[in-house]
Design a protein around this motif. Structure first.
Motif, PDB file in Angstrom:
ATOM      1  N   PHE A   1       0.710  -1.205  -0.438  1.00  0.00           N
ATOM      2  CA  PHE A   1      -0.197   0.294   0.168  1.00  0.00           C
ATOM      3  C   PHE A   1       0.850   1.257  -0.186  1.00  0.00           C
ATOM      4  CE2 PHE A   1      -2.840  -3.349   2.107  1.00  0.00           C
ATOM      5  CZ  PHE A   1      -4.047  -3.149   0.791  1.00  0.00           C
ATOM      6  N   ALA A   2       2.202   1.393   0.598  1.00  0.00           N
ATOM      7  CA  ALA A   2       3.001   2.468   0.487  1.00  0.00           C
ATOM      8  C   ALA A   2       3.757   2.405  -0.518  1.00  0.00           C
ATOM      9  CB  ALA A   2       4.235   2.270   1.848  1.00  0.00           C
ATOM     10  N   ALA A   3       3.987   1.690  -0.807  1.00  0.00           N
ATOM     11  CA  ALA A   3       4.716   1.317  -2.608  1.00  0.00           C
ATOM     12  C   ALA A   3       3.748   1.793  -4.243  1.00  0.00           C
ATOM     13  CB  ALA A   3       4.969  -0.206  -3.065  1.00  0.00           C
ATOM     14  N   ALA A   4       2.161   1.754  -3.542  1.00  0.00           N
ATOM     15  CA  ALA A   4       1.140   2.632  -4.106  1.00  0.00           C
ATOM     16  C   ALA A   4       0.821   4.205  -4.069  1.00  0.00           C
ATOM     17  CB  ALA A   4      -0.624   1.602  -4.149  1.00  0.00           C
ATOM     18  N   ASP A   5       0.843   3.857  -2.578  1.00  0.00           N
ATOM     19  CA  ASP A   5       1.194   5.335  -2.317  1.00  0.00           C
ATOM     20  C   ASP A   5       1.870   6.348  -2.857  1.00  0.00           C
ATOM     21  OD1 ASP A   5      -1.320   5.586  -0.945  1.00  0.00           O
ATOM     22  OD2 ASP A   5      -0.812   5.222   1.238  1.00  0.00           O
ATOM     23  N   ILE A   6       2.847   5.943  -2.492  1.00  0.00           N
ATOM     24  CA  ILE A   6       4.342   6.448  -3.533  1.00  0.00           C
ATOM     25  C   ILE A   6       4.116   6.452  -4.925  1.00  0.00           C
ATOM     26  CG2 ILE A   6       7.140   6.388  -4.038  1.00  0.00           C
ATOM     27  CD1 ILE A   6       7.495   4.871  -1.025  1.00  0.00           C
ATOM     28  N   ILE A   7       3.748   5.701  -5.863  1.00  0.00           N
ATOM     29  CA  ILE A   7       3.751   5.553  -7.177  1.00  0.00           C
ATOM     30  C   ILE A   7       2.338   6.778  -7.481  1.00  0.00           C
ATOM     31  CG2 ILE A   7       3.272   4.764  -9.106  1.00  0.00           C
ATOM     32  CD1 ILE A   7       4.064   1.783  -7.870  1.00  0.00           C
ATOM     33  N   PHE A   8       1.811   6.625  -6.572  1.00  0.00           N
ATOM     34  CA  PHE A   8       0.502   7.796  -7.301  1.00  0.00           C
ATOM     35  C   PHE A   8       0.720   9.242  -7.082  1.00  0.00           C
ATOM     36  CE2 PHE A   8      -2.730   4.283  -7.262  1.00  0.00           C
ATOM     37  CZ  PHE A   8      -2.640   4.394  -8.636  1.00  0.00           C
ATOM     38  N   TRP A   9       2.020   9.289  -6.304  1.00  0.00           N
ATOM     39  CA  TRP A   9       1.728  10.865  -4.989  1.00  0.00           C
ATOM     40  C   TRP A   9       3.237  11.119  -5.798  1.00  0.00           C
ATOM     41  CZ3 TRP A   9       7.114  13.277  -4.255  1.00  0.00           C
ATOM     42  CH2 TRP A   9       6.591  14.457  -3.673  1.00  0.00           C
ATOM     43  N   MET A  10       4.467  10.087  -6.956  1.00  0.00           N
ATOM     44  CA  MET A  10       5.092  10.572  -7.142  1.00  0.00           C
ATOM     45  C   MET A  10       4.602  11.224  -8.850  1.00  0.00           C
ATOM     46  SD  MET A  10       7.991   8.773  -7.062  1.00  0.00           S
ATOM     47  CE  MET A  10       7.754   7.365  -8.023  1.00  0.00           C
ATOM     48  N   MET A  11       3.336  10.837  -9.750  1.00  0.00           N
ATOM     49  CA  MET A  11       2.473  11.106 -10.430  1.00  0.00           C
ATOM     50  C   MET A  11       2.624  12.991 -10.487  1.00  0.00           C
ATOM     51  SD  MET A  11      -0.193   7.808 -11.279  1.00  0.00           S
ATOM     52  CE  MET A  11       1.015   6.305 -11.772  1.00  0.00           C
ATOM     53  N   GLY A  12       2.102  13.644  -9.555  1.00  0.00           N
ATOM     54  CA  GLY A  12       2.119  15.266  -8.989  1.00  0.00           C
ATOM     55  C   GLY A  12       0.699  15.066  -9.348  1.00  0.00           C
ATOM     56  N   SER A  13       0.332  15.933  -8.052  1.00  0.00           N
ATOM     57  CA  SER A  13      -1.510  16.349  -7.931  1.00  0.00           C
ATOM     58  C   SER A  13      -1.917  17.464  -6.924  1.00  0.00           C
ATOM     59  CB  SER A  13      -2.799  14.348  -7.482  1.00  0.00           C
ATOM     60  OG  SER A  13      -3.679  15.501  -7.431  1.00  0.00           O
ATOM     61  N   LEU A  14      -2.826  17.580  -7.800  1.00  0.00           N
ATOM     62  CA  LEU A  14      -3.629  18.782  -6.305  1.00  0.00           C
ATOM     63  C   LEU A  14      -4.428  18.787  -5.627  1.00  0.00           C
ATOM     64  CD1 LEU A  14      -2.624  22.149  -8.935  1.00  0.00           C
ATOM     65  CD2 LEU A  14      -1.468  21.540  -6.601  1.00  0.00           C
ATOM     66  N   ALA A  15      -4.804  17.197  -6.074  1.00  0.00           N
ATOM     67  CA  ALA A  15      -6.192  17.283  -5.360  1.00  0.00           C
ATOM     68  C   ALA A  15      -6.113  16.982  -3.926  1.00  0.00           C
ATOM     69  CB  ALA A  15      -6.631  15.379  -5.850  1.00  0.00           C
ATOM     70  N   ASP A  16      -7.394  16.871  -3.046  1.00  0.00           N
ATOM     71  CA  ASP A  16      -6.922  17.360  -1.655  1.00  0.00           C
ATOM     72  C   ASP A  16      -6.286  18.175  -0.648  1.00  0.00           C
ATOM     73  OD1 ASP A  16      -8.911  15.466  -1.922  1.00  0.00           O
ATOM     74  OD2 ASP A  16      -7.990  13.667  -2.143  1.00  0.00           O
ATOM     75  N   ARG A  17      -5.963  18.859  -1.547  1.00  0.00           N
ATOM     76  CA  ARG A  17      -4.711  19.799  -0.338  1.00  0.00           C
ATOM     77  C   ARG A  17      -5.743  21.164   0.273  1.00  0.00           C
ATOM     78  NH1 ARG A  17      -2.539  16.314  -2.933  1.00  0.00           N
ATOM     79  NH2 ARG A  17      -0.282  15.973  -3.722  1.00  0.00           N
ATOM     80  N   SER A  18      -5.125  21.216   0.998  1.00  0.00           N
ATOM     81  CA  SER A  18      -5.533  22.184   2.063  1.00  0.00           C
ATOM     82  C   SER A  18      -5.047  23.735   2.129  1.00  0.00           C
ATOM     83  CB  SER A  18      -6.099  21.848   3.799  1.00  0.00           C
ATOM     84  OG  SER A  18      -4.479  22.049   3.909  1.00  0.00           O
ATOM     85  N   PHE A  19      -5.152  24.491   2.859  1.00  0.00           N
ATOM     86  CA  PHE A  19      -4.662  25.690   3.089  1.00  0.00           C
ATOM     87  C   PHE A  19      -3.271  25.460   4.277  1.00  0.00           C
ATOM     88  CE2 PHE A  19      -8.171  28.616   2.122  1.00  0.00           C
ATOM     89  CZ  PHE A  19      -6.884  29.716   1.452  1.00  0.00           C
ATOM     90  N   ALA A  20      -3.268  24.517   4.646  1.00  0.00           N
ATOM     91  CA  ALA A  20      -1.520  24.163   5.398  1.00  0.00           C
ATOM     92  C   ALA A  20      -0.817  24.089   3.710  1.00  0.00           C
ATOM     93  CB  ALA A  20      -2.211  23.730   5.740  1.00  0.00           C
ATOM     94  N   HIS A  21      -1.141  23.534   3.192  1.00  0.00           N
ATOM     95  CA  HIS A  21      -0.064  23.933   2.238  1.00  0.00           C
ATOM     96  C   HIS A  21      -0.094  24.631   1.111  1.00  0.00           C
ATOM     97  CE1 HIS A  21      -1.779  19.166   2.413  1.00  0.00           C
ATOM     98  NE2 HIS A  21      -0.403  19.340   2.060  1.00  0.00           N
ATOM     99  N   VAL A  22      -0.945  26.064   1.502  1.00  0.00           N
ATOM    100  CA  VAL A  22      -0.874  26.726   0.506  1.00  0.00           C
ATOM    101  C   VAL A  22       0.347  27.755   2.036  1.00  0.00           C
ATOM    102  CG1 VAL A  22      -1.604  29.005   0.000  1.00  0.00           C
ATOM    103  CG2 VAL A  22      -3.414  27.073  -0.249  1.00  0.00           C
ATOM    104  N   TRP A  23       0.048  27.544   2.504  1.00  0.00           N
ATOM    105  CA  TRP A  23       1.549  28.882   3.840  1.00  0.00           C
ATOM    106  C   TRP A  23       2.307  28.177   4.358  1.00  0.00           C
ATOM    107  CZ3 TRP A  23      -1.093  32.536   3.631  1.00  0.00           C
ATOM    108  CH2 TRP A  23      -2.016  33.324   3.562  1.00  0.00           C
ATOM    109  N   LEU A  24       1.914  26.875   3.474  1.00  0.00           N
ATOM    110  CA  LEU A  24       3.361  26.201   4.182  1.00  0.00           C
ATOM    111  C   LEU A  24       4.248  26.093   2.481  1.00  0.00           C
ATOM    112  CD1 LEU A  24       5.292  24.129   5.354  1.00  0.00           C
ATOM    113  CD2 LEU A  24       4.791  22.493   3.602  1.00  0.00           C
TER     114      LEU A  24
END
Lengths: 254, 326
Positions: free
Chosen positions: B166-189
């Motif tokens: 599951f972690a491996a699948a998460d990693i692969i999907f994360w590496m594809m790049g996305s803006l889904a489900d981001r919050s203001f915490a990400h903006v401020w960071l």
């Protein structure tokens, strides 16, 4: 008053001593030709004088002692490599010469635009003004790059083989521009291999051989048969005629 | 100036479209009023806490990548340069992968972008040590290639040894790049790093213009080349590190956008900086709208779509350049 003074300038690149104890002074009104065989150190001399070889040279240069911003208003430099990285117009490229004069974050002021127009006119580039510089011929590009250094409007201009690759008319016209600049109180230091043009248009010649300054004076005193034989290994014809000095290299000496 | 106006209108229009894009049956007018009116209704929450940060991140990331690409191309005087070249995105990716693999993300959601930023900082220190103050553009490229290769190898190692599929699948999907489900915490960071990076890169305009004539002529015109290179590395690292940390790897923006706009600004390197920032923002906004509208039911990744659109676009540009050269 001097525009550039070099004192005991030595340059060592790698293990090779490229320049050896060069001392000279450039004054307003001088159009100086820097001559010497390939590898004599002409380019190195000009780059060291400008302070572009920091860390490899000892001795002093008044230009190298200035801050980069002040130096850019004291001397313009045209390197031998004629680099134009992007397809900008001729006018845009010439206007780059105004960068040292522009206050941060401003665009061309009227006096900058007139300097650009003047440089374009001097080099006969008006018909090419709106052409893309990278699509011009090599000789045309060289003239555009010379115009860029003219637009910088500095008291001193250093140019490394600026007329190589130009047709005869433009070679002569360019040397006349340099001589004219000198007459109007600027100074020009230009390296070149065309000794005939050097003899006709320069007020003074510097002859380099193996990193040493072997002769320095008016063309007639520098282009002597002995110097031509020892430094260039050639014989030459030299006469002062009614139409000015005529110099023609003749034979390679064995 | 007409170009600036046009690009600003384009970005503003796409920004509003992005706010209106996604699941929700509410009309455009209701959605936009819900955005302004903080009335705790479900629509207001969706607009303010899901759509708004997403659109803002698209603008920030697009501007960062476009600007970094234009600055890299200007410095290297090469239209093939792109922000990933100095290895920061690879290193940030490795940080994110480590955060996912170690399970840190499950304990603390911001662990991922923070780990990515940490790795990006480490990569900057490494690149400064390698390419140094005296380095040339060639040493910078070589150092970037070395860091990219190392980060890539370590990322593969983590995947290779991953005991958890599951972690491996998460990693692969994360590496594809996305803006889904981001919050203001990400903006401020991301914002402080990006603002810092934008400031550094925009300030390089005049130096990059001078570099049109080559390094020697530019230095003689008063340019401090080693200072410019330092600002470029730090600026690109801040922009790309922060962008990768919050959105994963999004390629082609920094490569294609400056290429598309170069002709429109008369090839002036300084003008290309702000134009590419606006153009990059427009491109990422458009792509992020497309991923939601094309396959709403499937989570199409932004980086995947960008590569699918970017690669043919780039081929077209090569074709056009070839014709111009001929």
């Amino acid at each position: 008053m001097s525009l550039l003074t070099l004192r005991d300038l030595d340059v060592t690149l790698g293990n090779r001593r490229v320049l050896n104890g060069i001392s000279l002074t450039v004054r307003p009104g001088e159009c100086i030709g820097l001559i010497g065989p390939n590898g004599a150190g002409k380019t190195t001399l000009m780059r060291a004088a400008l302070g572009l070889l920091a860390g490899t040279c000892t001795g002093s240069s008044t230009l190298a002692a200035l801050s980069p911003a002040r130096r850019a208003r004291a001397a313009a430099w045209m390197p031998q490599a004629r680099e134009i990285a992007w397809p900008v117009t001729v006018e845009t490229l010439v206007a780059l010469g105004r960068i040292p004069h522009l206050p941060r974050g401003t665009t061309l002021r009227p006096q900058d635009q007139s300097a650009v127009d003047d440089a374009i006119a001097r080099m006969g580039l008006d018909p090419l003004r709106n052409r893309i510089a990278t699509r011009l011929s090599g000789g045309e590009q060289a003239r555009v790059l010379i115009a860029r250094t003219l637009a910088q409007e500095t008291p001193l201009l250093l140019a490394d083989e600026p007329i190589a690759g130009l047709d005869p008319a433009h070679q002569i016209a360019t040397m006349q521009v340099f001589a004219g600049l000198a007459r109007s109180g600027h100074a020009v230091l230009v390296s070149l291999h065309d000794l005939g043009l050097a003899a006709r248009h320069c007020t003074r010649l510097l002859m380099l051989h193996d990193g040493k300054l072997v002769a320095d004076g008016p063309p007639g005193d520098v282009l002597t048969p002995q110097n031509m034989a020892q430094v260039f290994g050639i014989s030459a014809f030299y006469r002062d005629t009614d139409a000015g000095p005529v110099f023609q290299p003749m034979e390679v000496l064995k | 100036m007409r170009l600036a106006g046009g690009l600003i209108v384009l970005v503003a229009g796409l920004f509003i479209l992005s706010l209106l894009s996604g699941y929700s049956s509410a009309g455009a007018f209701d959605s936009l009023t819900a955005l302004v009116r903080d009335d705790a209704s479900p629509l207001s929450v969706v607009m303010r806490e899901i759509r708004l940060p997403r659109a803002l991140l698209a603008v920030m990331i697009g501007a960062s990548l476009g600007l970094s690409g234009a600055a890299m191309q200007g410095y290297l005087r090469n239209p093939l340069a792109e922000p990933g070249l100095i290895g920061i995105s690879g290193a940030a990716g490795l940080g994110a992968v480590l955060a996912i693999q170690s399970g840190l993300v499950l304990i603390f959601p911001l662990a991922l972008p923070l780990a990515a930023l940490g790795m990006a900082v480490l990569a900057v220190l490494l690149i400064l040590a390698l390419a140094g103050r005296r380095g040339t553009s060639i040493t910078l490229i070589l150092a970037g290639i070395a860091i990219s290769a190392l980060a890539g190898a370590l990322t593969s190692l983590v995947l290779n040894l991953s005991p958890n599929p599951f972690a491996a699948a998460d990693i692969i999907f994360w590496m594809m790049g996305s803006l889904a489900d981001r919050s203001f915490a990400h903006v401020w960071l991301a914002l402080p790093f990006m603002v810092l990076g934008w400031g550094m890169l925009i300030s390089l305009g005049r130096g990059l213009d001078a570099l049109t004539l080559g390094e020697d002529a530019a230095e003689a015109m008063g340019l401090r080349l080693s200072r410019l290179r330092l600002m470029l590395i730090l600026g690109v690292a801040a922009c790309v590190g922060a962008a990768t940390a919050v959105a994963g790897a999004i390629g082609f923006v920094g490569l294609v956008v400056p290429h598309l706009l170069r002709g429109m600004v008369g090839a002036r390197a300084s003008a290309l900086l702000w134009a590419s920032a606006l153009g990059g923002a427009a491109m990422v906004l458009a792509a992020d709208i497309a991923v939601r509208e094309l396959l709403p039911a499937r989570d199409l990744k932004l980086g995947v779509l960008m590569a699918l659109v970017g690669a043919p676009l780039f081929l077209h540009l090569i074709y056009r350049t070839r014709k111009e050269m001929a």
